[in-house]
Design a protein around this motif. Sequence first.
Motif, mmCIF file in Angstrom:
data_model
loop_
_atom_site.group_PDB
_atom_site.id
_atom_site.type_symbol
_atom_site.label_atom_id
_atom_site.label_comp_id
_atom_site.label_asym_id
_atom_site.label_seq_id
_atom_site.Cartn_x
_atom_site.Cartn_y
_atom_site.Cartn_z
ATOM 1 N N VAL A 277 9.773 7.408 -10.271
ATOM 2 C CA VAL A 277 9.688 8.280 -9.099
ATOM 3 C C VAL A 277 10.174 9.684 -9.451
ATOM 4 N N TYR A 278 9.395 10.681 -9.049
ATOM 5 C CA TYR A 278 9.780 12.084 -9.225
ATOM 6 C C TYR A 278 9.980 12.702 -7.845
ATOM 7 N N GLU B 14 -0.381 4.099 -12.536
ATOM 8 C CA GLU B 14 -0.165 3.153 -11.432
ATOM 9 C C GLU B 14 1.306 2.973 -11.078
ATOM 10 N N TYR B 15 2.200 3.311 -11.992
ATOM 11 C CA TYR B 15 3.636 3.118 -11.767
ATOM 12 C C TYR B 15 4.337 4.399 -11.300
ATOM 13 N N ALA B 16 3.630 5.532 -11.237
ATOM 14 C CA ALA B 16 4.274 6.829 -10.965
ATOM 15 C C ALA B 16 4.134 7.240 -9.502
ATOM 16 N N TYR B 17 5.219 7.760 -8.956
ATOM 17 C CA TYR B 17 5.261 8.204 -7.560
ATOM 18 C C TYR B 17 5.855 9.617 -7.502
ATOM 19 N N PHE B 18 5.341 10.417 -6.586
ATOM 20 C CA PHE B 18 5.768 11.811 -6.470
ATOM 21 C C PHE B 18 6.102 12.116 -5.014
ATOM 22 N N ILE B 19 7.301 12.647 -4.793
ATOM 23 C CA ILE B 19 7.766 12.969 -3.444
ATOM 24 C C ILE B 19 8.155 14.443 -3.406
ATOM 25 N N ARG C 154 0.844 -1.197 0.000
ATOM 26 C CA ARG C 154 0.000 0.000 0.000
ATOM 27 C C ARG C 154 0.882 1.250 0.000
ATOM 28 N N THR C 155 1.716 1.352 -0.992
ATOM 29 C CA THR C 155 2.651 2.478 -1.073
ATOM 30 C C THR C 155 1.923 3.749 -1.493
ATOM 31 N N ALA C 156 2.342 4.863 -0.931
ATOM 32 C CA ALA C 156 1.733 6.155 -1.264
ATOM 33 C C ALA C 156 2.297 6.650 -2.585
ATOM 34 N N HIS C 157 1.412 7.026 -3.494
ATOM 35 C CA HIS C 157 1.872 7.547 -4.790
ATOM 36 C C HIS C 157 2.305 9.008 -4.692
ATOM 37 N N SER C 158 1.768 9.729 -3.722
ATOM 38 C CA SER C 158 2.145 11.126 -3.525
ATOM 39 C C SER C 158 2.486 11.334 -2.057
ATOM 40 N N MET C 159 3.663 11.849 -1.812
ATOM 41 C CA MET C 159 4.159 11.963 -0.439
ATOM 42 C C MET C 159 4.824 13.314 -0.233
ATOM 43 N N MET C 160 4.658 13.836 0.976
ATOM 44 C CA MET C 160 5.288 15.087 1.363
ATOM 45 C C MET C 160 6.138 14.814 2.602
ATOM 46 N N GLN D 283 14.500 4.235 -3.143
ATOM 47 C CA GLN D 283 15.235 2.969 -3.155
ATOM 48 C C GLN D 283 14.327 1.801 -2.802
ATOM 49 N N SER D 284 13.449 2.007 -1.821
ATOM 50 C CA SER D 284 12.560 0.911 -1.425
ATOM 51 C C SER D 284 11.609 0.543 -2.558
ATOM 52 N N LEU D 285 11.206 1.539 -3.372
ATOM 53 C CA LEU D 285 10.329 1.265 -4.503
ATOM 54 C C LEU D 285 11.068 0.555 -5.634
ATOM 55 N N MET D 286 12.324 0.918 -5.823
ATOM 56 C CA MET D 286 13.103 0.386 -6.942
ATOM 57 C C MET D 286 13.849 -0.900 -6.614
#
Length: 327
Positions: free
Chosen positions: A112-113, A138-143, A22-28, A46-49
């Motif tokens: 990841v961005y 579904e594959y994109a993540y933003f930090i 249940r990874t967050a796609h958008s994180m602050m 790193q944990s995602l990759m």
Amino acid sequence: MKKIYGNKQLLDALAGMRASGRTAHSMMICGEKGSGRKLIARYYAQSLMCEAPENGRPCGVCNACRNVEKGIHPDVIYPEKSGKLGNYKIETAREVIADAYVKPNNSSGCKVYIFADCSHVQAPTQNALLKLIEEPPEYAYFIFTCGSKSEFLPTIISRCVCFSTSLCTEEEAAESLGESGFAANDIQKAISCFHGNIGMCESYITDEELRARVDLTKSLADSIIRKDEYALSVGLFSLGRERDDVREVLSMLDKLFRDAAVLAKDSSAETIGCFREGAAALSRSVTAYQSARIHSLIEKAWGAVESNVGIPLALTALGAEIMEIVG
């Protein structure tokens, strides 16, 4: 992989998300400068990759982990800042939007961005990113890393999982700095100024300009203690016209007055500023009420600078108002 000191609860939360799927796609990730917010953003990437995560934590040794660590992973992207203020412009947002729909080519299937050190990101830029963050591929993540959530619009905040970094103990900071090979004497001086903020301690040791800003902050405090308005004016004028320099010195000066108010009530209390001796001297000549008023003046001065009031004018007014309170 560089060891992250402190922030155990935050790291456990990230590992739990990764392990459960249940990874967050958008994180602050919010926290003061030097508290490890960018390091933790990289850790999450790193944990995602990672090719072989262990209980949701990156292994640190696979090719993906090493490439993220080195900053060369093609699917971990750091959008560029631009302009005089070094900000994320709407053109950058549009480039990210276009790129985000290009599928990644790696074993994790993630892209990841990392928007690092967000400060005063313009509303049009945030609004341009809103739809992408709201309904990402579904594959994109933003930090996003920042000093405070207040840097963002409520619509962005509501679509992000928000975490805050915490400072380490001084003992942990000393251990980390020692592992980095710094001399014991330099470590002691750095920790006396920045305590458990490992990033700022490292910068203090390696960055001559930061040491000069610390020295200037101490000089400003001495001028206030002596009630020397001329020396205070000269010191403030010497800050120049760089916003980052002004913000850093005003922040350090503000912490000294916070420390002064605390020490006035308990002379053995822990301090957070860069000049305990100066804060102790201020505590004997400035009341807690006066410290609170000066805090408000410093905030007002920085607000004026942000509103494009001339820096010399804003600092001159600040110096005169401080001396009116302490004089």
